[in-house]
Motif scaffolding. Structure first.
Motif, PDB file in Angstrom:
ATOM      1  N   ARG A 191      13.925 -14.489   6.379  1.00 33.14           N
ATOM      2  CA  ARG A 191      13.729 -14.316   4.937  1.00 33.14           C
ATOM      3  C   ARG A 191      12.382 -13.686   4.593  1.00 33.14           C
ATOM      4  NH1 ARG A 191      18.921 -14.447   3.798  1.00 33.14           N
ATOM      5  NH2 ARG A 191      19.919 -16.407   4.394  1.00 33.14           N
ATOM      6  N   GLU A 192      11.836 -12.898   5.522  1.00 31.66           N
ATOM      7  CA  GLU A 192      10.652 -12.111   5.188  1.00 31.66           C
ATOM      8  C   GLU A 192      11.085 -10.966   4.277  1.00 31.66           C
ATOM      9  OE1 GLU A 192       8.857 -10.921   8.855  1.00 31.66           O
ATOM     10  OE2 GLU A 192       8.336 -12.966   9.449  1.00 31.66           O
ATOM     11  N   ARG A 193      10.125 -10.377   3.582  1.00 38.09           N
ATOM     12  CA  ARG A 193      10.456  -9.343   2.603  1.00 38.09           C
ATOM     13  C   ARG A 193       9.940  -7.983   3.040  1.00 38.09           C
ATOM     14  NH1 ARG A 193       9.078 -12.188  -3.271  1.00 38.09           N
ATOM     15  NH2 ARG A 193      10.564 -13.931  -3.080  1.00 38.09           N
ATOM     16  N   MET A 194      10.653  -6.940   2.573  1.00 40.26           N
ATOM     17  CA  MET A 194      10.204  -5.570   2.793  1.00 40.26           C
ATOM     18  C   MET A 194      10.107  -4.865   1.451  1.00 40.26           C
ATOM     19  SD  MET A 194      11.749  -3.910   6.269  1.00 40.26           S
ATOM     20  CE  MET A 194      13.380  -3.641   5.582  1.00 40.26           C
ATOM     21  N   TRP A 247      12.052   0.261   3.097  1.00 41.44           N
ATOM     22  CA  TRP A 247      13.478   0.572   3.196  1.00 41.44           C
ATOM     23  C   TRP A 247      13.686   2.080   3.356  1.00 41.44           C
ATOM     24  CZ3 TRP A 247      17.095  -2.620   4.474  1.00 41.44           C
ATOM     25  CH2 TRP A 247      16.987  -3.979   4.140  1.00 41.44           C
ATOM     26  N   LEU A 302      13.804  -9.891   7.982  1.00 43.43           N
ATOM     27  CA  LEU A 302      14.366  -9.922   6.636  1.00 43.43           C
ATOM     28  C   LEU A 302      15.630 -10.761   6.581  1.00 43.43           C
ATOM     29  CD1 LEU A 302      14.228  -8.486   3.738  1.00 43.43           C
ATOM     30  CD2 LEU A 302      15.946  -6.950   4.683  1.00 43.43           C
ATOM     31  N   THR A 319       6.947  -8.575  10.595  1.00 42.13           N
ATOM     32  CA  THR A 319       6.692  -7.254  10.028  1.00 42.13           C
ATOM     33  C   THR A 319       5.404  -6.661  10.583  1.00 42.13           C
ATOM     34  OG1 THR A 319       5.749  -8.410   8.126  1.00 42.13           O
ATOM     35  CG2 THR A 319       7.982  -7.558   7.890  1.00 42.13           C
TER      36      THR A 319
END
Length: 296
Positions: free
Chosen positions: A120-123, A128, A116, A237
């Protein structure tokens, strides 16, 4: 899609093999963790060099000298994975398998946070929540023990950073492992030479122990190559999700096989970590279900 699937299969095999190593390291005692680590480094390099020679894949050695960035990344990866190896061997041979398992439960979350923040990968929000629950479990364990779980934190941090550096290097698995082990081979070989000169070496104590010490190259190289294959084909991820196979194997071996104890308070903290892992996995499991429904 085919590459991603191959990466998932390779990652699964790597983590299961790493989990089963919990049963392997005690067989090398009374050798110390440092001696075992030194053998692991040296024999891994020997094993990888033989494989590369058989494949006639050695021309890249000259080329990589002109790639200082890749060389630096792999040297850094070698240092971090070496620290991880040493700490893990010490933990297993000192009755800390369950704490080591905690470290590898934390690592997927640490890896995802690296993805993340750096890649810049997303969760998703639910992930969270998983991170928060797992963090709460680790803090709870630290309060109960009167100290932070340093073994767990060290294992999570060293392996997470190793995975990031390995992904950045984006080099074929055998070549990368050759550079990583070569980074550590000189001090490892010097230490083994010192032990031999002072009569403290356990290599040669008997045929079985000698074979086991030499075999550290094979048992180290195989899962690392599988991991390296997976690291360049799957998002961090996803790698984080797969890693839950490793600590689950370790926890089962530590609790049921080696009979390490877990207090009621500690078990409650672990439940928080497991809940965090479940929340963290939820979005990926949902995507997989949708993908399978789409194919039917």
């Amino acid at each position: 899609m085919r590459q991603a699937r191959a990466g998932v299969l390779a990652g699964t095999a790597a983590y299961l093999l790493w989990g089963l190593l919990t049963l392997y390291w005690p067989l090398l005692e009374p050798a110390s963790a440092v001696e075992i680590l030194a053998h692991r480094i040296v024999w891994s390099l020997v094993f990888v060099a033989v494989v590369l020679a058989i494949q006639r894949d050695l021309r890249w050695v000259r080329a990589i000298r002109r790639q200082p960035r890749v060389l630096a990344l792999l040297a850094g990866a070698g240092c971090f994975v070496g620290a991880n190896w040493g700490l893990y061997i010490w933990a297993v041979n000192n009755g800390r398998v369950i704490e080591a398992a905690l470290g590898y439960y934390i690592n997927p979350l640490f890896t995802a946070l690296l993805g993340l923040a750096v890649l810049r990968e997303r969760m998703a929000i639910v992930q969270w929540v998983g991170v928060a629950l797992a963090t709460g479990g680790v803090v709870w364990l630290g309060i109960d023990a009167g100290r932070p779980p340093w073994v767990a934190i060290g294992l999570a941090a060293t392996f997470g950073i190793y995975g990031l550096l390995r992904k950045w290097a984006a080099m074929p698995s055998w070549r990368a492992l050759a550079v990583e082990t070569a980074t550590l081979a000189v001090p490892a070989a010097a230490y083994l030479a010192f032990l031999s000169a002072t009569g403290q070496s356990h290599l040669g104590d008997g045929p079985v122990r000698s074979v086991l010490l030499v075999s550290t190259g094979l048992v180290t190289a195989l899962p690392l190559v599988l991991f390296g294959f997976a690291a360049v084909r799957t998002p961090l991820t996803v790698l984080g999700m797969l890693q839950f196979l490793l600590p689950t194997t370790q926890f089962v071996i530590g609790y049921f096989g080696l009979h390490e104890s877990v207090s009621a308070v500690g078990l409650g903290a672990y439940c928080l970590v497991w809940a965090g892992a479940a929340f963290f996995l939820a979005p990926y499991a949902r995507r997989q279900t949708r993908a399978e429904d789409g194919r039917t």
